[in-house]
Design an enzyme around this catalytic site. Sequence first.
Site, PDB file in Angstrom:
ATOM      1  N   LYS A 132      13.916  -9.564 -13.589  1.00 36.45           N
ATOM      2  CA  LYS A 132      12.982 -10.359 -12.782  1.00 36.45           C
ATOM      3  C   LYS A 132      12.614  -9.699 -11.445  1.00 36.45           C
ATOM      4  O   LYS A 132      11.508  -9.866 -10.951  1.00 36.45           O
ATOM      5  CB  LYS A 132      13.554 -11.762 -12.544  1.00 36.45           C
ATOM      6  CG  LYS A 132      13.587 -12.605 -13.821  1.00 36.45           C
ATOM      7  CD  LYS A 132      14.048 -14.015 -13.553  1.00 36.45           C
ATOM      8  CE  LYS A 132      14.208 -14.774 -14.860  1.00 36.45           C
ATOM      9  NZ  LYS A 132      14.552 -16.181 -14.672  1.00 36.45           N
ATOM     10  N   ASP A 138       9.989 -20.649 -12.663  1.00 35.64           N
ATOM     11  CA  ASP A 138      11.338 -21.219 -12.812  1.00 35.64           C
ATOM     12  C   ASP A 138      11.561 -22.436 -11.911  1.00 35.64           C
ATOM     13  O   ASP A 138      12.075 -23.469 -12.356  1.00 35.64           O
ATOM     14  CB  ASP A 138      12.410 -20.163 -12.484  1.00 35.64           C
ATOM     15  CG  ASP A 138      12.579 -19.151 -13.605  1.00 35.64           C
ATOM     16  OD1 ASP A 138      12.332 -19.498 -14.774  1.00 35.64           O
ATOM     17  OD2 ASP A 138      12.959 -18.006 -13.302  1.00 35.64           O
TER      18      ASP A 138
END
Length: 272
Positions: A66, A102
Amino acid sequence: MRDRYCVIGNPIGHSKSPAIHAAFALQTGQDLVYERCLAPLDGFDATVGALVAAGCKGANVTVPFKLAAAALCGTLSARADAAGAVNTLTFADGQIRGDNTDGAGLVRDIGVNAGFALGGKRVLLLGAGGAARGAILPLLGEAPRELVIANRSRASADALVARFAGPGRLLSACEFVDLDGPFDLVVNATSASLAGAMPPLPAAIFTPHTLALDMMYGNQPTPFMAFASGCGAIARDGLGMLVEQAAEAFAQWRGVRPETATILERMRSNSL
Ligand code: ATR
């Protein structure tokens, strides 16, 4: 040719994202393919380059890429920039655009799926790594009364408080031993569950009304969930967050938001 998407990670074999996106596509009538993509640990950028060259339209990014994804993007959404991490890539017009869904997925799971209103509540965030960082702005956006960030290494929690401090935000950092309960919501954003462990938490942070959410999920409750349940709290795993972050990515790519409640229900009953 159907539009192609994938999830990039290492390892990736366990990922539920292909099943979730296939269900979204079926439900919304979108004609697309969504696959798993294993990138070598030192080969994330090259993997993305190959996907772009092959005409792929976008990708989700998971552990451990990420941060590398954020570094690779030409443009970042404000929330991806704040998180310092990207879980959703869009390839269009020769550009790589990065977003982080997220935190929005977490907040939607808490607010809609768990039916828990964050406004005015006392919230505890455990951890100060990438997962915690991505959750802070979306959590603060729901106007909790207070947000406390507790971490094993105090310095990382202090750094997050310094980064996200602002007018009207009651934001503070502490170590686990200094935790002073109770809290309405406790979110475990540490990676301890991956190792079958949990932070050393005092039972007094939980009440029978506390929602204790672990960002992780598995076949069994995580140690954090088991401890929270044992203290009388309402334990929740990260499966809802997973489905909601996927829905947010799907909506961005396809311009249509899938319905998530039935997908989550099917995942919980192992029929997806
Ligand atoms: P992620 O991207 O999953 O957030 P990370 O950035 O490596 O991963 O962050 C891991 C987080 O879990 C950190 O907050 C880490 O605490 P430290 O900053 O003190 O290292 C926390 N963590 C990992 N294992 C832990 C454990 N056994 N107990 C408590 N905290 C733990």
